[in-house]
Design an enzyme around this catalytic site. Structure first.
Site, PDB file in Angstrom:
ATOM      1  N   ASP A   1       3.906 -20.126 -15.933  1.00 50.89           N
ATOM      2  CA  ASP A   1       3.932 -18.681 -16.077  1.00 50.89           C
ATOM      3  C   ASP A   1       4.486 -18.159 -17.404  1.00 50.89           C
ATOM      4  OD1 ASP A   1       3.599 -16.053 -15.245  1.00 50.89           O
ATOM      5  OD2 ASP A   1       5.604 -15.942 -14.429  1.00 50.89           O
TER       6      ASP A   1
ATOM      7  N   CYS B   1      -5.100  -5.034  -1.363  1.00 50.62           N
ATOM      8  CA  CYS B   1      -6.374  -5.666  -1.734  1.00 50.62           C
ATOM      9  C   CYS B   1      -7.052  -6.308  -0.523  1.00 50.62           C
ATOM     10  CB  CYS B   1      -6.129  -6.716  -2.810  1.00 50.62           C
ATOM     11  SG  CYS B   1      -7.655  -7.518  -3.335  1.00 50.62           S
TER      12      CYS B   1
HETATM   13 FE1  SF4 Z   1      -8.615  -5.758  -4.735  1.00 46.44          FE
HETATM   14 FE2  SF4 Z   1     -10.473  -5.193  -6.541  1.00 46.44          FE
HETATM   15 FE3  SF4 Z   1     -10.098  -3.555  -4.451  1.00 46.44          FE
HETATM   16 FE4  SF4 Z   1      -8.288  -3.685  -6.400  1.00 46.44          FE
HETATM   17  S1  SF4 Z   1     -10.372  -2.950  -6.597  1.00 46.44           S
HETATM   18  S2  SF4 Z   1      -7.871  -3.689  -4.202  1.00 46.44           S
HETATM   19  S3  SF4 Z   1      -8.370  -5.837  -6.954  1.00 46.44           S
HETATM   20  S4  SF4 Z   1     -10.841  -5.675  -4.401  1.00 46.44           S
END
Ligand code: SF4
Ligand code: SF4
Length: 392
Positions: free
Chosen positions: A142, A269
């Site tokens: 990282d 997400c």
């Molecule tokens: Fe996930 Fe893409 Fe939706 Fe953002 S736009 S919550 S990264 S699927």
């Protein structure tokens, strides 16, 4: 320029044997990418806009991030490792919603420390299988000058979401990334879609996001300047971890109960629905931290702080940083039982702590704050703290 010695090449069954052996060390994902003519993606534009705030190390390492050959001359491949830190839903973990909220990754011993032994062992495996020497590879967790998310996307480990995170189709948003740069030429894995441009050509964010904008909409402080582009200056993760000074007043309310980091754009997400609990072979959980009451944090001594948070990422914040964040959380919480603890902090040794304690007092005590703060204000000599008194 140093180049790979002839014979340092892995493909076919030997590559899969390498992957198996590396996975046995505790890595949940092991993928391979080929090094090309990197250009650093959107990193330079992001830096030019000042969106890295005061993280000067990002500027210092920009050239190396853009060109892996500057990190390890003769580098041919990048091995990208993913370590899944998903531990189940908050309900499963009994995380108390009324308590201060911590970024999930922080509820572990410092992952740099727990993953590093796995990388040391991975290097030995690379030596054994590929005949590489110690100087033929370098590993990073990282913090190195490596664009790990870009390499991970290029290797097919996932894609860069509009939330700027690396999203895996099988682990969602919950992967620690680590890497080995090596002079060994390893047959690369394919990216998720053929149309995915190489990381070094600046893959646009959101390849598999479709029309979703949940992360952009949910950000409490409007930190996204564009899909996939986070302005660190407005991001709660930056403000509560990297910023060692005053948190801008206009951002404090958005921080809510987040005492260390922010997972909002990860939590929302939809790709997370595929996440399985990680094996945790290279992690050491500290879920007990999520149970710490705010009142106990506000009343910590330096000794108790060191005892509780030893070997966790929270040590980076230092004692005063955690108290500062706790004051912001108290100010947002509306619980007037925090007032006595805050009154002790308005005369704390650290001006940063005093400033945020004054702000929290003004939020909780309202029109009564001026009287409660009168003594502290009379004794105050720091201009920043005096400005907080005046702003109330
Ligand atoms: Fe996930 Fe893409 Fe939706 Fe953002 S736009 S919550 S990264 S699927
Ligand atoms: Fe916004 Fe939090 Fe994501 Fe930062 S970490 S961009 S503050 S949702």
């Amino acid at each position: 320029m140093t180049t790979a010695r002839p014979g340092l090449k892995i493909e076919g069954e030997q590559r899969e044997q390498l992957r198996r052996r590396l996975r046995e060390l505790g890595f949940d994902e092991v993928r391979f990418a080929r090094v090309g003519e990197e250009a650093g993606g959107g990193l330079r534009e992001w830096l030019a806009e000042g969106m890295h705030a005061d993280m000067a190390w990002m500027e210092r390492t920009a050239d190396k991030r853009a060109k892996a050959d500057l990190v390890l001359p003769g580098v041919r491949s990048v091995i990208i490792f993913g370590v899944n830190y998903w531990s189940g839903s908050e309900a499963e973990n009994n995380f108390a919603p009324a308590k201060p909220q911590w970024a999930r990754y922080a509820l572990h011993k410092d992952y740099h420390d727990t993953i590093r032994p796995g990388l040391v062992a991975a290097g030995r495996v690379l030596e054994e299988i590929a005949g590489a020497a110690v100087e033929d590879y370098r590993y990073y967790v990282d913090t190195g000058p490596v664009l790990e998310r870009g390499w991970a996307a290029r290797s097919g480990l996932g894609f860069r979401g509009k939330n700027a995170m690396l999203i895996s189709k099988t682990h969602g948003n919950w992967l620690f990334l680590a890497s080995i740069l090596t002079r060994v030429e390893i047959a690369p894995d394919a990216p998720l879609r053929k149309s995915l441009r190489p990381a070094d050509e600046g893959e646009p964010a959101g390849l598999l996001c479709g029309k979703c904008t949940r992360c952009l909409d949910a950000c409490p402080t409007d930190a996204f300047s564009a899909p996939g582009v986070v302005d660190a200056r407005r991001c709660i993760s930056y403000q509560t971890i990297e910023n060692k000074g005053i948190i801008p007043r206009e951002l404090r309310a958005g921080i809510g109960a987040r005492i260390y980091g922010c997972d909002v754009c990860l939590e929302v997400c939809p790709w997370n629905r595929f996440a399985q609990k990680g094996r945790q072979l290279l992690l050491a959980a500290r879920y007990d931290l999520a149970d710490l009451p705010l009142a106990e944090i506000l009343a910590l001594t330096p000794e108790r702080f060191a005892e509780i948070f030893r070997r966790t990422p929270i040590m980076r914040l230092k004692f005063s940083g955690l108290l500062r964040n706790a004051c912001v959380v108290a100010g947002n919480g509306g619980d007037i039982s925090m007032i006595p603890a805050l009154l002790r902090l308005v005369v704390h040794d650290s001006a940063v702590v005093r400033a945020h304690a004054v702000w929290a007092m003004q939020r909780l005590a309202g029109s009564g704050a001026a009287a409660l703060l009168a003594d502290a204000r009379a004794r105050e000599t720091d201009d920043t703290v005096l400005a907080e008194h005046a702003a109330g």
